[in-house]
Design an enzyme around this catalytic site. Sequence first.
Site, short mmCIF file in Angstrom:
data_model
loop_
_atom_site.label_atom_id
_atom_site.label_comp_id
_atom_site.label_asym_id
_atom_site.label_seq_id
_atom_site.Cartn_x
_atom_site.Cartn_y
_atom_site.Cartn_z
N PRO A 134 0.79 -1.22 0.00
CG PRO A 134 -0.12 -1.11 2.13
CD PRO A 134 0.54 -2.05 1.18
CG ASN A 135 -0.19 4.35 1.32
OD1 ASN A 135 -1.16 4.90 0.80
ND2 ASN A 135 -0.24 3.80 2.53
NE ARG A 168 4.20 6.67 1.60
CZ ARG A 168 4.40 5.43 2.00
NH1 ARG A 168 4.81 4.52 1.15
NH2 ARG A 168 4.21 5.09 3.25
CE1 TYR A 196 9.07 4.96 2.82
CE2 TYR A 196 7.60 6.86 2.92
CZ TYR A 196 8.06 5.66 3.45
OH TYR A 196 7.50 5.16 4.61
CG ASN A 236 8.14 -2.24 0.36
OD1 ASN A 236 7.66 -2.31 1.50
ND2 ASN A 236 8.77 -1.16 -0.08
CB ALA A 294 1.52 0.47 6.39
CD GLU A 338 10.39 -7.58 5.96
OE1 GLU A 338 10.71 -8.64 6.54
OE2 GLU A 338 10.05 -6.55 6.56
CG HIS A 381 11.09 -2.48 4.45
ND1 HIS A 381 9.73 -2.33 4.42
CD2 HIS A 381 11.33 -3.66 5.07
CE1 HIS A 381 9.17 -3.36 5.02
NE2 HIS A 381 10.12 -4.19 5.43
NE ARG A 410 10.69 5.96 8.31
CZ ARG A 410 9.64 5.84 7.46
NH1 ARG A 410 9.59 4.83 6.59
NH2 ARG A 410 8.67 6.73 7.50
C1 DQA Z 1 8.29 0.99 3.71
C2 DQA Z 1 8.43 1.26 5.22
C3 DQA Z 1 7.09 1.13 5.91
O1 DQA Z 1 7.22 1.38 7.30
C4 DQA Z 1 6.10 2.11 5.34
O2 DQA Z 1 4.82 1.93 5.92
C5 DQA Z 1 6.02 2.06 3.86
C6 DQA Z 1 7.23 1.85 3.07
C7 DQA Z 1 9.61 1.22 2.94
O3 DQA Z 1 9.71 0.74 1.83
O4 DQA Z 1 10.50 1.91 3.45
O5 DQA Z 1 4.96 2.29 3.28
O6 DQA Z 1 7.94 -0.38 3.55
#
Ligand code: DQA
Length: 142
Positions: A9-10, A17, A22, A71, A74, A95, A97, A104
């Site tokens: 998501p997102n 964003r 990011y 990825n 959240a 996994e 990120h 963080r």
């Molecule tokens: C994320 C880190 C997560 O905490 C966050 O909610 C994201 C992106 C990253 O790629 O750094 O949406 O997965």
Amino acid sequence: MKVLVIHGPNLNMLGKREPEIYGTFSLDDINNRLMALASELNVELSAMQTNSEAEIIDAIQGEKYDVLIINPAAYTHTSIAIRDAISSVGKPVIEVHISNIHKREEFRRKSYIAEVATGQISGLGADSYLLALRASKNILSQ
Ligand code: DQA
């Protein structure tokens, strides 16, 4: 040799964003770089993005890949359902990120996914995905 990349998501908002966290690259930029590396490594790659936890679980349960790069965004910090889907399938999972979740907010330091993943790459920006793809190739060649 098939690798599936799931962007959670997102991540469709990348570029707009929180660019200080990011970066300014878009999701298309990441996918284009992944596709270029996949053809260099001779790996078949498909990538999807969804904001839906259910769609992530359906994709994990699908039989269409040998290694999963995910990825979970959240959902990393909340989703026992995604964790259970990964354990049920028993395939190699990396996994990734973009940001370093371990430096963080406290709530981001917990990953439900890390405990069932083959490995985790965090904090290297778009390179996190590219390194995961190289690792996938090595896992499949072993
Ligand atoms: C994320 C880190 C997560 O905490 C966050 O909610 C994201 C992106 C990253 O790629 O750094 O949406 O997965």
